[in-house]
Design a protein around this motif. Structure first.
Motif, PDB file in Angstrom:
ATOM      1  N   ASN A 152     -22.643  36.713  -8.092  1.00  0.00           N
ATOM      2  CA  ASN A 152     -23.343  35.573  -8.694  1.00  0.00           C
ATOM      3  C   ASN A 152     -24.009  34.711  -7.625  1.00  0.00           C
ATOM      4  O   ASN A 152     -25.134  34.223  -7.808  1.00  0.00           O
ATOM      5  CB  ASN A 152     -22.372  34.716  -9.506  1.00  0.00           C
ATOM      6  CG  ASN A 152     -22.055  35.325 -10.858  1.00  0.00           C
ATOM      7  OD1 ASN A 152     -22.782  36.173 -11.346  1.00  0.00           O
ATOM      8  ND2 ASN A 152     -20.958  34.897 -11.447  1.00  0.00           N
ATOM      9  N   TRP A 153     -23.299  34.519  -6.521  1.00  0.00           N
ATOM     10  CA  TRP A 153     -23.839  33.703  -5.425  1.00  0.00           C
ATOM     11  C   TRP A 153     -25.131  34.323  -4.896  1.00  0.00           C
ATOM     12  O   TRP A 153     -26.108  33.620  -4.629  1.00  0.00           O
ATOM     13  CB  TRP A 153     -22.803  33.600  -4.311  1.00  0.00           C
ATOM     14  CG  TRP A 153     -23.194  32.659  -3.204  1.00  0.00           C
ATOM     15  CD1 TRP A 153     -22.961  31.318  -3.141  1.00  0.00           C
ATOM     16  CD2 TRP A 153     -23.888  33.011  -2.000  1.00  0.00           C
ATOM     17  NE1 TRP A 153     -23.462  30.801  -1.973  1.00  0.00           N
ATOM     18  CE2 TRP A 153     -24.042  31.809  -1.247  1.00  0.00           C
ATOM     19  CE3 TRP A 153     -24.390  34.195  -1.481  1.00  0.00           C
ATOM     20  CZ2 TRP A 153     -24.674  31.789  -0.019  1.00  0.00           C
ATOM     21  CZ3 TRP A 153     -25.026  34.177  -0.250  1.00  0.00           C
ATOM     22  CH2 TRP A 153     -25.166  32.986   0.470  1.00  0.00           C
ATOM     23  N   ILE A 192     -12.624  38.773  -9.867  1.00  0.00           N
ATOM     24  CA  ILE A 192     -13.177  37.426  -9.694  1.00  0.00           C
ATOM     25  C   ILE A 192     -13.904  37.247  -8.363  1.00  0.00           C
ATOM     26  O   ILE A 192     -15.042  36.757  -8.345  1.00  0.00           O
ATOM     27  CB  ILE A 192     -12.072  36.363  -9.868  1.00  0.00           C
ATOM     28  CG1 ILE A 192     -11.603  36.344 -11.326  1.00  0.00           C
ATOM     29  CG2 ILE A 192     -12.577  34.983  -9.453  1.00  0.00           C
ATOM     30  CD1 ILE A 192     -10.451  35.395 -11.588  1.00  0.00           C
ATOM     31  N   LYS A 246     -15.100  29.210 -16.799  1.00  0.00           N
ATOM     32  CA  LYS A 246     -16.152  30.220 -16.968  1.00  0.00           C
ATOM     33  C   LYS A 246     -15.906  31.048 -18.225  1.00  0.00           C
ATOM     34  O   LYS A 246     -16.837  31.362 -18.974  1.00  0.00           O
ATOM     35  CB  LYS A 246     -16.201  31.132 -15.737  1.00  0.00           C
ATOM     36  CG  LYS A 246     -16.602  30.442 -14.446  1.00  0.00           C
ATOM     37  CD  LYS A 246     -18.078  30.099 -14.436  1.00  0.00           C
ATOM     38  CE  LYS A 246     -18.498  29.544 -13.084  1.00  0.00           C
ATOM     39  NZ  LYS A 246     -19.940  29.181 -13.051  1.00  0.00           N
ATOM     40  N   ARG A 259      -8.707  29.311 -12.011  1.00  0.00           N
ATOM     41  CA  ARG A 259     -10.028  29.111 -11.413  1.00  0.00           C
ATOM     42  C   ARG A 259     -11.151  29.659 -12.291  1.00  0.00           C
ATOM     43  O   ARG A 259     -12.289  29.184 -12.223  1.00  0.00           O
ATOM     44  CB  ARG A 259     -10.076  29.784 -10.030  1.00  0.00           C
ATOM     45  CG  ARG A 259      -9.110  29.208  -9.007  1.00  0.00           C
ATOM     46  CD  ARG A 259      -9.483  27.783  -8.624  1.00  0.00           C
ATOM     47  NE  ARG A 259     -10.781  27.710  -7.992  1.00  0.00           N
ATOM     48  CZ  ARG A 259     -10.996  27.875  -6.695  1.00  0.00           C
ATOM     49  NH1 ARG A 259      -9.972  28.127  -5.885  1.00  0.00           N
ATOM     50  NH2 ARG A 259     -12.206  27.781  -6.191  1.00  0.00           N
ATOM     51  N   SER A 260     -10.839  30.667 -13.093  1.00  0.00           N
ATOM     52  CA  SER A 260     -11.877  31.291 -13.923  1.00  0.00           C
ATOM     53  C   SER A 260     -11.868  30.793 -15.364  1.00  0.00           C
ATOM     54  O   SER A 260     -12.730  31.179 -16.156  1.00  0.00           O
ATOM     55  CB  SER A 260     -11.695  32.814 -13.924  1.00  0.00           C
ATOM     56  OG  SER A 260     -10.432  33.166 -14.466  1.00  0.00           O
ATOM     57  N   TRP A 264     -17.865  36.293  -8.151  1.00  0.00           N
ATOM     58  CA  TRP A 264     -18.364  35.100  -7.465  1.00  0.00           C
ATOM     59  C   TRP A 264     -19.398  35.475  -6.400  1.00  0.00           C
ATOM     60  O   TRP A 264     -20.444  34.831  -6.288  1.00  0.00           O
ATOM     61  CB  TRP A 264     -17.202  34.346  -6.815  1.00  0.00           C
ATOM     62  CG  TRP A 264     -16.414  33.511  -7.773  1.00  0.00           C
ATOM     63  CD1 TRP A 264     -16.812  33.066  -9.000  1.00  0.00           C
ATOM     64  CD2 TRP A 264     -15.086  33.019  -7.582  1.00  0.00           C
ATOM     65  NE1 TRP A 264     -15.811  32.335  -9.590  1.00  0.00           N
ATOM     66  CE2 TRP A 264     -14.746  32.281  -8.745  1.00  0.00           C
ATOM     67  CE3 TRP A 264     -14.161  33.126  -6.552  1.00  0.00           C
ATOM     68  CZ2 TRP A 264     -13.513  31.658  -8.899  1.00  0.00           C
ATOM     69  CZ3 TRP A 264     -12.932  32.504  -6.703  1.00  0.00           C
ATOM     70  CH2 TRP A 264     -12.610  31.778  -7.859  1.00  0.00           C
TER      71      TRP A 264
END
Length: 203
Positions: free
Chosen positions: A195-196, A188, A165, A161-162, A192
């Motif tokens: 960052n959100w 992670i 990035k 998933r990362s 996330w």
């Protein structure tokens, strides 16, 4: 189980070189290079043990003096990952974590539940550590294995998933490379979430 206990009783500095030697030969590295790699791992473990003991012997009295002078209530000396990795590989779970991890990785690749091939064998100690803690807490070797497998699987999914990035940040130097270390993957969800929040701050 008796075989695992015997191998484990030899200590990580003996057990891990044997495991790396076997895997090196199995992967076609050749006896010479496999033996050299195994011995390097063994020497590394001996070095880690020596350094850990030196730190404990030399820092211990200083820390105890500081505790007395400042009237602190500290009972634990954190000597970091060297001791943790040595302990992790020196347990029943640690004795089988490399073949077990590779088996799980292959199964996940075949079933297309991951795109990551984790060949960072040294950092398998992360999974061994989690499994060892669970094994000790539950007094069950099998629950320890289960915990190690879950940690390994979640780490691979997190690495998948990362990956984009990581590639975007580091550029072509890490094209197609993911970071399948449990320690890294644990950050992670927090990354996330932060960052959100940041992306939604006006201005």
């Amino acid at each position: 189980m008796a075989v695992i206990n015997y191998i484990m009783s030899l200590g990580a500095s003996v057990m891990m070189p044997i495991i790396f030697l076997i895997f090196g030969i199995a992967l076609g590295l050749g006896i010479g290079k496999s033996l050299k790699s195994g011995l390097s791992v063994g020497v590394g473990f001996v070095g880690l043990s020596v350094m850990t003991q030196l730190l404990a012997d030399n820092l211990g009295p200083a820390v105890n003096s500081m505790v007395k002078i400042y009237h602190l209530h500290l009972h634990t000396l954190d000597i970091g990952w060297p001791a943790a990795s040595t302990v992790a590989f020196g347990t029943e779970v640690g004795a089988i974590i490399i073949p077990l991890g590779l088996l799980i990785n292959i199964i996940m690749l075949v079933t297309k539940t991951t795109k990551t091939l984790n060949i960072d064998l040294w950092n398998y100690w992360h999974f061994a550590f989690v499994g060892s803690i669970v094994s000790i807490a539950t007094k069950s070797f099998w629950w320890g294995d289960f915990a190690a497998i879950v940690t390994f699987s979640v780490t691979l999914v997190g690495a998948d998933r990362s990956q984009k990035k990581v590639e975007k940040f580091y550029g072509k130097d890490l094209e197609g490379i993911s970071i399948p270390q449990a320690f890294c993957v644990t950050f992670i969800p927090f990354a996330w979430a932060i960052n959100w929040i940041i992306e939604r701050i006006p201005g």
